[in-house]
Design a protein around this motif. Structure first.
Motif, PDB file in Angstrom:
ATOM      1  N   PHE B  11     -51.693   2.633  -6.924  1.00 20.47           N
ATOM      2  CA  PHE B  11     -52.338   2.101  -7.770  1.00 20.47           C
ATOM      3  C   PHE B  11     -51.859   2.280  -9.259  1.00 20.47           C
ATOM      4  O   PHE B  11     -51.522   2.098 -10.109  1.00 20.47           O
ATOM      5  N   GLY B  12     -51.921   3.922  -9.537  1.00 19.24           N
ATOM      6  CA  GLY B  12     -50.862   4.648  -9.997  1.00 19.24           C
ATOM      7  C   GLY B  12     -49.576   4.303 -10.643  1.00 19.24           C
ATOM      8  O   GLY B  12     -49.268   3.899 -11.106  1.00 19.24           O
ATOM      9  N   LEU B  13     -48.382   3.871  -9.698  1.00 19.91           N
ATOM     10  CA  LEU B  13     -47.325   3.419  -9.865  1.00 19.91           C
ATOM     11  C   LEU B  13     -47.465   2.287 -10.472  1.00 19.91           C
ATOM     12  O   LEU B  13     -46.769   1.243 -11.710  1.00 19.91           O
ATOM     13  N   GLY B  14     -48.866   0.960 -10.313  1.00 22.23           N
ATOM     14  CA  GLY B  14     -49.477  -0.186 -10.744  1.00 22.23           C
ATOM     15  C   GLY B  14     -49.129   0.176 -12.455  1.00 22.23           C
ATOM     16  O   GLY B  14     -48.382  -0.697 -13.127  1.00 22.23           O
ATOM     17  N   ALA B  15     -49.924   1.075 -12.432  1.00 19.63           N
ATOM     18  CA  ALA B  15     -50.520   1.021 -13.814  1.00 19.63           C
ATOM     19  C   ALA B  15     -49.164   1.675 -14.735  1.00 19.63           C
ATOM     20  O   ALA B  15     -49.240   1.249 -15.314  1.00 19.63           O
ATOM     21  N   ILE B  16     -48.353   2.255 -14.290  1.00 17.79           N
ATOM     22  CA  ILE B  16     -47.129   2.864 -15.320  1.00 17.79           C
ATOM     23  C   ILE B  16     -46.537   1.831 -15.055  1.00 17.79           C
ATOM     24  O   ILE B  16     -45.564   1.993 -16.309  1.00 17.79           O
ATOM     25  N   GLY B  17     -46.466   1.249 -14.159  1.00 24.03           N
ATOM     26  CA  GLY B  17     -45.386  -0.254 -14.561  1.00 24.03           C
ATOM     27  C   GLY B  17     -45.731  -0.767 -15.209  1.00 24.03           C
ATOM     28  O   GLY B  17     -45.392  -1.441 -16.084  1.00 24.03           O
ATOM     29  N   PHE B  18     -47.248  -1.209 -15.112  1.00 24.91           N
ATOM     30  CA  PHE B  18     -47.545  -1.757 -17.076  1.00 24.91           C
ATOM     31  C   PHE B  18     -47.530  -1.726 -17.751  1.00 24.91           C
ATOM     32  O   PHE B  18     -47.171  -2.032 -18.456  1.00 24.91           O
ATOM     33  N   LEU B  19     -47.916  -0.401 -17.992  1.00 27.72           N
ATOM     34  CA  LEU B  19     -47.095   0.627 -19.448  1.00 27.72           C
ATOM     35  C   LEU B  19     -45.755   0.194 -19.891  1.00 27.72           C
ATOM     36  O   LEU B  19     -45.277  -0.495 -20.575  1.00 27.72           O
ATOM     37  N   ILE B  20     -45.101   1.257 -18.531  1.00 22.73           N
ATOM     38  CA  ILE B  20     -43.640   0.753 -19.121  1.00 22.73           C
ATOM     39  C   ILE B  20     -42.882  -0.831 -19.373  1.00 22.73           C
ATOM     40  O   ILE B  20     -41.951  -1.081 -19.581  1.00 22.73           O
ATOM     41  N   GLY B  21     -43.671  -1.366 -17.894  1.00 25.01           N
ATOM     42  CA  GLY B  21     -43.491  -2.985 -18.199  1.00 25.01           C
ATOM     43  C   GLY B  21     -43.317  -3.965 -19.545  1.00 25.01           C
ATOM     44  O   GLY B  21     -42.517  -4.208 -20.463  1.00 25.01           O
ATOM     45  N   ARG B  22     -44.391  -3.172 -20.068  1.00 25.07           N
ATOM     46  CA  ARG B  22     -44.398  -4.080 -21.573  1.00 25.07           C
ATOM     47  C   ARG B  22     -44.313  -2.928 -22.747  1.00 25.07           C
ATOM     48  O   ARG B  22     -43.808  -4.191 -23.853  1.00 25.07           O
ATOM     49  N   ASN B  23     -43.907  -1.718 -21.979  1.00 28.24           N
ATOM     50  CA  ASN B  23     -43.197  -0.900 -23.589  1.00 28.24           C
ATOM     51  C   ASN B  23     -41.461  -1.840 -23.304  1.00 28.24           C
ATOM     52  O   ASN B  23     -40.729  -1.466 -24.560  1.00 28.24           O
ATOM     53  N   ARG B  24     -41.174  -2.371 -22.405  1.00 30.80           N
ATOM     54  CA  ARG B  24     -39.508  -2.571 -22.290  1.00 30.80           C
ATOM     55  C   ARG B  24     -39.645  -4.191 -22.411  1.00 30.80           C
ATOM     56  O   ARG B  24     -38.344  -4.367 -23.695  1.00 30.80           O
ATOM     57  N   ALA B  25     -40.855  -4.927 -22.633  1.00 31.83           N
ATOM     58  CA  ALA B  25     -40.450  -6.294 -23.122  1.00 31.83           C
ATOM     59  C   ALA B  25     -40.884  -6.014 -24.883  1.00 31.83           C
ATOM     60  O   ALA B  25     -39.736  -6.447 -25.071  1.00 31.83           O
ATOM     61  N   MET B  26     -41.575  -5.395 -24.749  1.00 29.11           N
ATOM     62  CA  MET B  26     -41.564  -4.795 -26.486  1.00 29.11           C
ATOM     63  C   MET B  26     -39.566  -4.648 -27.220  1.00 29.11           C
ATOM     64  O   MET B  26     -39.931  -5.394 -28.245  1.00 29.11           O
ATOM     65  N   ALA B  27     -39.246  -3.775 -26.359  1.00 32.72           N
ATOM     66  CA  ALA B  27     -38.134  -2.813 -27.164  1.00 32.72           C
ATOM     67  C   ALA B  27     -37.504  -4.506 -27.191  1.00 32.72           C
ATOM     68  O   ALA B  27     -36.469  -4.295 -28.392  1.00 32.72           O
ATOM     69  N   SER B  28     -37.378  -5.389 -26.198  1.00 33.24           N
ATOM     70  CA  SER B  28     -36.073  -6.560 -25.826  1.00 33.24           C
ATOM     71  C   SER B  28     -36.938  -6.890 -26.987  1.00 33.24           C
ATOM     72  O   SER B  28     -35.366  -8.124 -27.311  1.00 33.24           O
ATOM     73  N   GLU B  30     -37.170  -6.241 -29.692  1.00 31.46           N
ATOM     74  CA  GLU B  30     -37.446  -5.306 -31.155  1.00 31.46           C
ATOM     75  C   GLU B  30     -38.861  -5.338 -32.017  1.00 31.46           C
ATOM     76  O   GLU B  30     -38.963  -5.327 -33.150  1.00 31.46           O
ATOM     77  N   GLY B  31     -39.436  -5.255 -30.911  1.00 34.32           N
ATOM     78  CA  GLY B  31     -41.103  -4.774 -31.593  1.00 34.32           C
ATOM     79  C   GLY B  31     -41.588  -5.691 -32.535  1.00 34.32           C
ATOM     80  O   GLY B  31     -42.700  -5.466 -32.882  1.00 34.32           O
ATOM     81  N   ASP B  32     -40.726  -7.077 -31.931  1.00 41.44           N
ATOM     82  CA  ASP B  32     -41.705  -8.223 -32.712  1.00 41.44           C
ATOM     83  C   ASP B  32     -42.732  -9.029 -31.993  1.00 41.44           C
ATOM     84  O   ASP B  32     -41.508  -9.419 -30.747  1.00 41.44           O
ATOM     85  N   MET B  33     -43.692  -9.241 -31.390  1.00 35.57           N
ATOM     86  CA  MET B  33     -44.266 -10.151 -30.557  1.00 35.57           C
ATOM     87  C   MET B  33     -43.820 -11.436 -30.627  1.00 35.57           C
ATOM     88  O   MET B  33     -44.379 -12.201 -29.268  1.00 35.57           O
ATOM     89  N   ARG B  34     -43.020 -11.864 -31.562  1.00 37.23           N
ATOM     90  CA  ARG B  34     -43.611 -13.205 -31.289  1.00 37.23           C
ATOM     91  C   ARG B  34     -41.460 -13.798 -31.252  1.00 37.23           C
ATOM     92  O   ARG B  34     -41.386 -14.899 -30.618  1.00 37.23           O
ATOM     93  N   ASN B  35     -40.936 -12.737 -30.991  1.00 38.02           N
ATOM     94  CA  ASN B  35     -39.926 -12.440 -30.413  1.00 38.02           C
ATOM     95  C   ASN B  35     -39.913 -13.132 -28.644  1.00 38.02           C
ATOM     96  O   ASN B  35     -38.698 -12.891 -27.587  1.00 38.02           O
ATOM     97  N   LEU B  36     -40.312 -12.424 -27.877  1.00 38.14           N
ATOM     98  CA  LEU B  36     -40.708 -12.243 -26.647  1.00 38.14           C
ATOM     99  C   LEU B  36     -41.303 -14.259 -25.481  1.00 38.14           C
ATOM    100  O   LEU B  36     -41.966 -14.867 -27.293  1.00 38.14           O
ATOM    101  N   HIS B  37     -40.813 -14.439 -24.961  1.00 38.64           N
ATOM    102  CA  HIS B  37     -41.829 -15.614 -24.160  1.00 38.64           C
ATOM    103  C   HIS B  37     -43.356 -15.904 -24.175  1.00 38.64           C
ATOM    104  O   HIS B  37     -43.298 -16.728 -23.913  1.00 38.64           O
ATOM    105  N   SER B  38     -43.189 -14.523 -23.759  1.00 40.63           N
ATOM    106  CA  SER B  38     -45.034 -14.193 -23.580  1.00 40.63           C
ATOM    107  C   SER B  38     -45.621 -13.093 -24.417  1.00 40.63           C
ATOM    108  O   SER B  38     -44.585 -12.428 -24.608  1.00 40.63           O
ATOM    109  N   LEU B  39     -46.680 -13.274 -24.049  1.00 40.12           N
ATOM    110  CA  LEU B  39     -47.356 -12.405 -24.768  1.00 40.12           C
ATOM    111  C   LEU B  39     -47.358 -10.816 -23.682  1.00 40.12           C
ATOM    112  O   LEU B  39     -46.802 -10.670 -22.746  1.00 40.12           O
TER     113      LEU B  39
END
Lengths: 266, 493
Positions: B11-28, B30-39
């Motif tokens: 579960f800990g790994l899952g929580a970490i995965g949630f955070l880093i996955g979200r951050n990676r998406a935001m980074a890809s 360019e920090g703007d949610m509107r560039n992403l396919h999903s929230l």
């Protein structure tokens, strides 16, 4: 002016007054839905009620056979007389009244029974037939009057709900006339029907005029013009104008009637 | 490592995965949610679930498979003598497990060194005394065989646990890595999560279905076992229910007919009470009662459904039974002397009928309310009174639903136990007199399985045969209800 009075008098002597309403008020809780309506409806005529949605024409129609009694918050004041008798008098039984004043509704509502049983329902509960043969006769006569007999005579045992919309509505009319009413109220009887079914029902209404006083609520001004002899225009709970249909549509007296007919309000 | 700890790590790994996955998406993006396919939440959730679900799956499979594998390997080491002495293989195996647990305990308490546990031999050490000193009591002396098997068991279990930990965490990390890599701004995380939600819902639904299947299977196997010991023809056609519990075996008469008769008779009386009362109550509530009365009366009626059936049973035993005896008993008001004791078909049937009223009324009320207002208007418009409208228009239109409600109540009645145990008595009897004590299938299932029962005897196994008969009857009733509902629906819609 002199002429008009003369004509009116001539009409009222020529045709008996079937329904007479005096200063009728209807309230739904706090809402004053019908204000001061006076109207005289002649026997053996078709009278149309027209007006924009929510103007009170259906409400007034439902007062004539006391269908509003089934709504708790509805209150009716004033007099409505049928053949000179006050139908809101405490001695009047609304159940008996409704047998005398039949009603056809907006949406066809045949009972989940066979075609035969649908038509026989009213005569059975009112004991109009002494035996099966008489009942058969009433059913056939009603279906013939409703111009449905030829279409259904071979399948009287089929479910009434399985027919087309127009047939269902004519079945409902047959059901209503089977109790041998004196007045037939129709609340937008064609609004759920296609043009062909509408034409059939309109033709039927014209024939029914021979035996009953028909009151029809309609949204279609063409329909009112086609089927009725007298037309009443309701607006915001008031009876604005009531006159011969020809007159209402060609020479309305009230500016509101004129606006409605020419499509500016409603 | 304990399973709980493993789950926490996953579960800990899952929580970490949630955070880093979200951050990676935001980074890809360019920090703007509107560039992403999903929230961003969906990217995080995708990584989190991809980490946890396969790992938990591996853990679950491992937990199921490991005991099987070890048992198979170890039980091969046991000698035939040993098994014969203990009576059965499973008994020896439970000894083996116990000794191995004891050795584990000894190691953790420091009585034995880590290596010593696998080296101590039967002839040098008193294993029983040793284990007793660390708080593990054994029923008998430990044989050489058992000790060796236990040592082997312990080694295999330890190795298995280690492998399990590695496999689970590896699965978690693999899921994490793969889903993390897939996380780019064009990745359709929302659709993937949606599919995951669908899988979750399917799992929930299939657990319910599988449980039903499991229940049926367990009934079937025990029933087959029963019919091996007792003739099916005697069970289904026997007119006497007379199990012997003396342990002498044989001599039992296990005919289901008296029980079935009691069940059906009591249910019939119950429905005779519940159907008219419930239906009339429903008609009153839906057609006649004012809004105020309805809002009070309906919940009050439904309270009846919330009373535990044991309370109804007490009511039957202490109030209704004596009352009926006062009327129908020997010195009763009527002086007919039909009833000799408080427990009778009538007692249980009346009380069960009262219990069923809300089942019938509440469902029927909903169904009657669902009949379109246009039907009522049509009938009133023809000058029908309220009761004529109800009788000739509303009830026929609502009939399929009402029949469904009644059959549901019937299923309840057939399956009811507590009221019968307390209200109807325990005598299995084929009689027409409703004032006599009778008993039902369910009540006899209870009495056959409570107390000391040997699960290999027909007297105990008969309970499963009774259970499955009951199940088949209620199933048939439900299918019949469905059939009726369908048939009428075609006609009335």
């Amino acid at each position: 002016m002199e002429d008009m009075v003369h004509v009116e008098r001539a009409m009222s002597t020529q045709q008996d007054i079937k329904i007479k309403a005096n200063t009728v008020q209807v309230y739904y809780g706090e809402n004053h839905a019908i204000k001061d309506v006076d109207v005289e409806i002649a026997d053996k005529t078709v009278t149309a009620f027209i007006g924009p949605s929510g103007c009170g024409k259906s409400t007034f129609l439902r007062c004539i056979n006391r269908m509003n009694d089934t709504i708790d918050i509805c209150r009716v004041e004033g007099d409505i007389l049928i053949d000179g008798e006050d139908i809101y008098h405490p001695n009047v039984d609304p159940v008996q009244l409704r047998a005398k004043v039949g009603m056809v509704f907006q949406k066809p509502n045949p009972f989940p029974k066979s075609i035969y049983d649908n038509v026989a329902y009213g005569p059975k509960i009112h004991g109009l037939a002494r035996n099966k043969a008489e009942l058969d006769e009433i059913v056939e006569k009603s279906l013939r009057k409703a111009a449905l007999w030829d279409e259904v005579k071979d399948r009287l045992d089929a479910a009434g709900t399985g027919m087309s919309g127009g047939q269902q509505q004519r079945l409902c009319i047959a059901r209503a006339i089977a109790t041998q009413p004196e007045v037939l109220l129709m609340d937008e009887p064609c609004s759920a029907l296609d043009p062909i079914a509408t034409a059939q029902v309109e033709e039927l209404i014209d024939e029914l005029r021979q035996s009953f006083s028909v009151v029809i609520v309609t949204h279609s001004m063409q329909q009112a013009a086609r089927v009725s002899q007298k037309t009443a225009f309701f607006h915001l709970g008031n009876l604005v104008e009531f006159d011969d249909t020809d007159k209402i549509f060609t020479n309305p007296q009230d500016p509101r009637t004129e606006s409605y007919i020419s499509g500016r309000i409603g | 490592m304990s399973n709980l700890l493993i789950v926490i790590i996953v579960f800990g790994l899952g929580a970490i995965g949630f955070l880093i996955g979200r951050n990676r998406a935001m980074a890809s993006g360019e920090g703007d949610m509107r560039n992403l396919h999903s929230l961003p939440f969906y990217y995080g959730a995708n990584v989190g679930f991809s980490t946890m679900i396969p790992a938990i799956g591996v853990l679950a499979l491992w937990l199921i498979a490991q005991p099987f594998a070890i048992n198979n390997a170890v039980s091969g080491m046991l000698s035939a003598d040993n098994i014969e002495a203990a009576g059965s293989r499973s008994l020896v195996m439970s000894d083996v497990r116990r000794v191995s647990e004891g050795l584990d305990a000894a190691v953790t308490q420091g009585v034995l060194a880590r290596d010593e546990a696998s080296e101590i031999a039967f002839d040098t050490t008193d294993v029983r005394a040793l284990l007793a000193s660390v708080g593990v009591a054994l029923g008998s002396e430990v044989s050489a065989d058992t000790l060796r098997a236990a040592q082997r068991y312990r080694v295999m279990a330890n190795r298995g646990n280690l492998l399990k930990t590695i496999a689970v965490i590896a699965a978690a990390l693999a899921g994490l890595a793969m889903s993390y890599r897939a996380t780019t701004k064009d990745f359709r995380a929302r659709n993937v999560v949606e599919r995951g939600v669908l899988m979750l819902l399917i799992c929930a639904a299939s657990i319910a279905v599988l449980t039903t299947l499991g229940i049926i299977l367990s009934l079937i196997f025990n029933t087959i076992e029963f019919f091996r010991l007792y003739a099916a023809s005697e069970f289904f056609l026997g007119l006497r229910w007379n199990p012997s519990f003396s342990g002498r075996g044989g001599g039992s008469e296990l005919g289901i007919l008296p029980l079935l008769w009691g069940t059906l008779y009591i249910s019939f009386v119950a429905l005779l009470v519940a159907v008219p009362l419930g239906l009339f109550a429903a008609i009153y509530l839906s057609e006649y009662a004012s809004k105020r009365v309805r809002s009070v009366a309906k919940p009050l009626l439904e309270i009846l459904a919330g009373i535990p059936t044991i309370v109804y049973g007490l009511f039957a035993l202490l109030t209704v039974g004596p009352l009926l005896v006062d009327v129908f008993g020997n010195d009763g008001l009527l002086g007919v002397g039909w009833m000799s004791g408080g427990t009778a078909v009538m007692t249980a049937g009346l009380v069960m009928g009262i219990m069923l009223i809300p089942f019938v009324s509440s469902l029927s009320d909903d169904i009657i309310n669902a009949v379109p207002q246009a039907m009522r208007d049509g009938s009133y418009g023809l000058g029908a009174t309220q009761s004529e409208t109800v009788r000739q228009v509303i009830l026929p239109a609502a009939l399929p639903g009402i029949v469904g409600a009644i059959l549901l109540a019937a299923s309840r009645a057939i399956g009811e136990t507590m009221i019968v145990v307390l209200g109807a008595g325990a005598a299995a009897r084929l009689s027409l007199n409703p004032f006599e004590a009778m008993t039902t299938v369910t009540a006899k299932i209870v009495s056959q399985l409570t107390g000391d029962s040997d699960f290999a005897s027909p007297e105990a196994l008969v309970a499963f045969a009774l259970g499955i008969t009951l199940f088949v009857i209620t199933l048939g009733l439900n299918i019949f209800a469905l059939y009726i509902v369908r048939k009428y629906r075609e006609q009335y819609d």
